[in-house]
Design a protein around this motif. Sequence first.
Motif, PDB file in Angstrom:
ATOM      1  N   LEU A  67       0.819  -1.206   0.000  1.00  0.00           N
ATOM      2  CA  LEU A  67       0.000   0.000   0.000  1.00  0.00           C
ATOM      3  C   LEU A  67       0.853   1.256   0.000  1.00  0.00           C
ATOM      4  O   LEU A  67       0.619   2.178  -0.785  1.00  0.00           O
ATOM      5  N   VAL A  68       1.860   1.290   0.869  1.00  0.00           N
ATOM      6  CA  VAL A  68       2.705   2.487   0.985  1.00  0.00           C
ATOM      7  C   VAL A  68       3.451   2.754  -0.306  1.00  0.00           C
ATOM      8  O   VAL A  68       3.482   3.887  -0.815  1.00  0.00           O
ATOM      9  N   PHE A  69       4.046   1.716  -0.879  1.00  0.00           N
ATOM     10  CA  PHE A  69       4.807   1.923  -2.109  1.00  0.00           C
ATOM     11  C   PHE A  69       3.889   2.238  -3.288  1.00  0.00           C
ATOM     12  O   PHE A  69       4.289   2.960  -4.203  1.00  0.00           O
ATOM     13  N   SER A  70       2.655   1.731  -3.263  1.00  0.00           N
ATOM     14  CA  SER A  70       1.704   2.080  -4.305  1.00  0.00           C
ATOM     15  C   SER A  70       1.378   3.572  -4.262  1.00  0.00           C
ATOM     16  O   SER A  70       1.292   4.236  -5.304  1.00  0.00           O
ATOM     17  N   VAL A  71       1.211   4.108  -3.058  1.00  0.00           N
ATOM     18  CA  VAL A  71       0.938   5.546  -2.904  1.00  0.00           C
ATOM     19  C   VAL A  71       2.106   6.374  -3.431  1.00  0.00           C
ATOM     20  O   VAL A  71       1.917   7.345  -4.176  1.00  0.00           O
ATOM     21  N   PHE A  72       3.328   5.989  -3.070  1.00  0.00           N
ATOM     22  CA  PHE A  72       4.498   6.740  -3.524  1.00  0.00           C
ATOM     23  C   PHE A  72       4.649   6.688  -5.043  1.00  0.00           C
ATOM     24  O   PHE A  72       4.995   7.687  -5.679  1.00  0.00           O
ATOM     25  N   PHE A  73       4.384   5.528  -5.635  1.00  0.00           N
ATOM     26  CA  PHE A  73       4.462   5.417  -7.093  1.00  0.00           C
ATOM     27  C   PHE A  73       3.400   6.285  -7.764  1.00  0.00           C
ATOM     28  O   PHE A  73       3.676   6.932  -8.785  1.00  0.00           O
TER      29      PHE A  73
END
Length: 250
Positions: A67-73
């Motif tokens: 979830l966190v890396f999806s937001v950053f991407f």
Amino acid sequence: MTVMEFFGCSFLAFGPPLAMFAITIAKDPIRIIIMIASAFFWLVSLLLSSILWFVVIPLRTVLVFGLVFSVFFQELFRLLFYMLLRKAEFGLRRVSEEETHVTNNRQVLAYVSGLGFGLMSGAFSLVDVLADATGPGTMDLYDGSEYFLVISAATTLCFILLHTFWGVIFFSALDHKVIWQVVFVVAAHLVTSCITLLNQNQHYVLTLVGIYLILIVTTIITFKVAGGSLNSLKRGLMWRPATTINVTAN
């Protein structure tokens, strides 16, 4: 009953965004192209976050990680799309039928790109759920809430609107170099996404209250960024269409 539930949840999630598209975008081919391009950028961000999730095998079962890396991407590709639009602004000015559509109001670009992000995000988050809801029975919720579909639709609508407003704030912040607004968009996106993790424990009410409170705050900031004020809001609320009075002499 399942068909009624399907259409009800579909209209709840995508009714307002599609109305926004029909009223503000559908008549302008340039805006349609920009919206489709922004949706493609969101797809690429999802692809890269999925590749990262697949590569890091030990963390595949950790939902927070993906979830966190999806937001950053997503926010990274929002930035890349902003840079692309600024590079292509001259070309858009040349092909636009009306100059004010694209060039004189950069907030239009931000709004259209944000709506493209939101619609694609909403489609990916809800289409599978709606497909399972079409029947012959409702999807297996494992003793979950009977309001799961409605909650999912309301959450999807919130994220579509949030992406639209985040686009306006993000683009304006980069144009005027307002760092705190950029930080707000990224932080609000991250917090809102993390709030949805409460659904794992069926805390649906807390999830909806939390994300819609963020939506209200984001709406207020977007209104101010777009040049709105209390006076302009009052004038808008007090506006009445002009009426013509015909006086006939006797």
